[in-house]
Write a protein that holds these residues in place. Sequence first.
Motif, PDB file in Angstrom:
ATOM      1  N   GLU A  39      46.925  31.299  34.810  1.00  0.00           N
ATOM      2  CA  GLU A  39      47.078  31.545  36.244  1.00  0.00           C
ATOM      3  C   GLU A  39      45.905  32.371  36.771  1.00  0.00           C
ATOM      4  N   GLY A  40      45.526  33.421  36.032  1.00  0.00           N
ATOM      5  CA  GLY A  40      44.424  34.271  36.470  1.00  0.00           C
ATOM      6  C   GLY A  40      43.105  33.524  36.498  1.00  0.00           C
ATOM      7  N   ALA A  41      42.894  32.627  35.546  1.00  0.00           N
ATOM      8  CA  ALA A  41      41.661  31.838  35.521  1.00  0.00           C
ATOM      9  C   ALA A  41      41.544  30.983  36.774  1.00  0.00           C
ATOM     10  N   VAL A  42      42.673  30.432  37.219  1.00  0.00           N
ATOM     11  CA  VAL A  42      42.683  29.635  38.447  1.00  0.00           C
ATOM     12  C   VAL A  42      42.470  30.538  39.660  1.00  0.00           C
ATOM     13  N   ARG A  43      43.196  31.648  39.701  1.00  0.00           N
ATOM     14  CA  ARG A  43      43.169  32.542  40.860  1.00  0.00           C
ATOM     15  C   ARG A  43      41.774  33.129  41.093  1.00  0.00           C
TER      16      ARG A  43
END
Length: 276
Positions: free
Chosen positions: A245-249
């Motif tokens: 999720e953080g990689a996308v965000r």
Amino acid sequence: MAWRGQLVRHLQIWVLTLAAVSAASCVPASQDLPMIDRSKLLIALERTACYGTCPAYVVTIDGSGRVVFTAEKRTDGGSHEFGPMQSMPYVLHPGRHEDRISPAAVDALVDQFRKARFFTLRSKYEAAITDNPTYVLTLRTGNGTKQVIDYAGERAGMPKIVTDLENAVDKAAGTERWIRGADGLVEWLAARQFDFKSQAGVELAIYGLEEADNSTLVDLVDRGVPLEMPFPGKGGKPVGYHLMEGAVRYGRTDLFNKIVGLGWLPRLGLPEASRA
């Protein structure tokens, strides 16, 4: 004639005086520093917290090249989207850490202080504003000590060279590794037998999502950060889920590709990935 002789003598005296003044103006700035005793030499930089996200720490470099970095670990106050910010006050890897730089690097740093005529500066530059961090720069030569306090100092007439010196100390000591997870952190940790599979390893990966180098995040995964471990923030979902999720965000392309390659995109789900 006598008056001509007197004039010549006066001119000679004037020329000699001018030469002496010129020579004095060319005296090496090294004389602005007390003599350096390498066994007692210490360069120190302290940066305090502020009303915001300023990292608070102290770093010292001694004459042998020994670097000591100290940042207090706090769990009170502060927040992070994944839960309490364990690495408050805004230092990714708090604690007491040591490293070593070369004597040549120490000499180069001392030379910057010399060129800045550090001992001739005022002891404090303080602007009439609030909520800023305070920076304290100290040089102890073994034969004299000078400290400059910088509170938004450039607004109070502080020469920019002081800011340059503060940044030079950080660069020489490599503080960005510990503060923001800059390139070099993983190698430094590995050399000290850090357990990347521990909770501390998980925190480095999770809290580093916003600012750590992409290469650092990928290296942490490669070193074995436990992706299946539940993380306390956001309902205890696994670490891999949060990293995906953080990689996308945060647009972490390299980390995204790494986590996708490990099969986490289906587990995150396209609706959740789109929301992130």
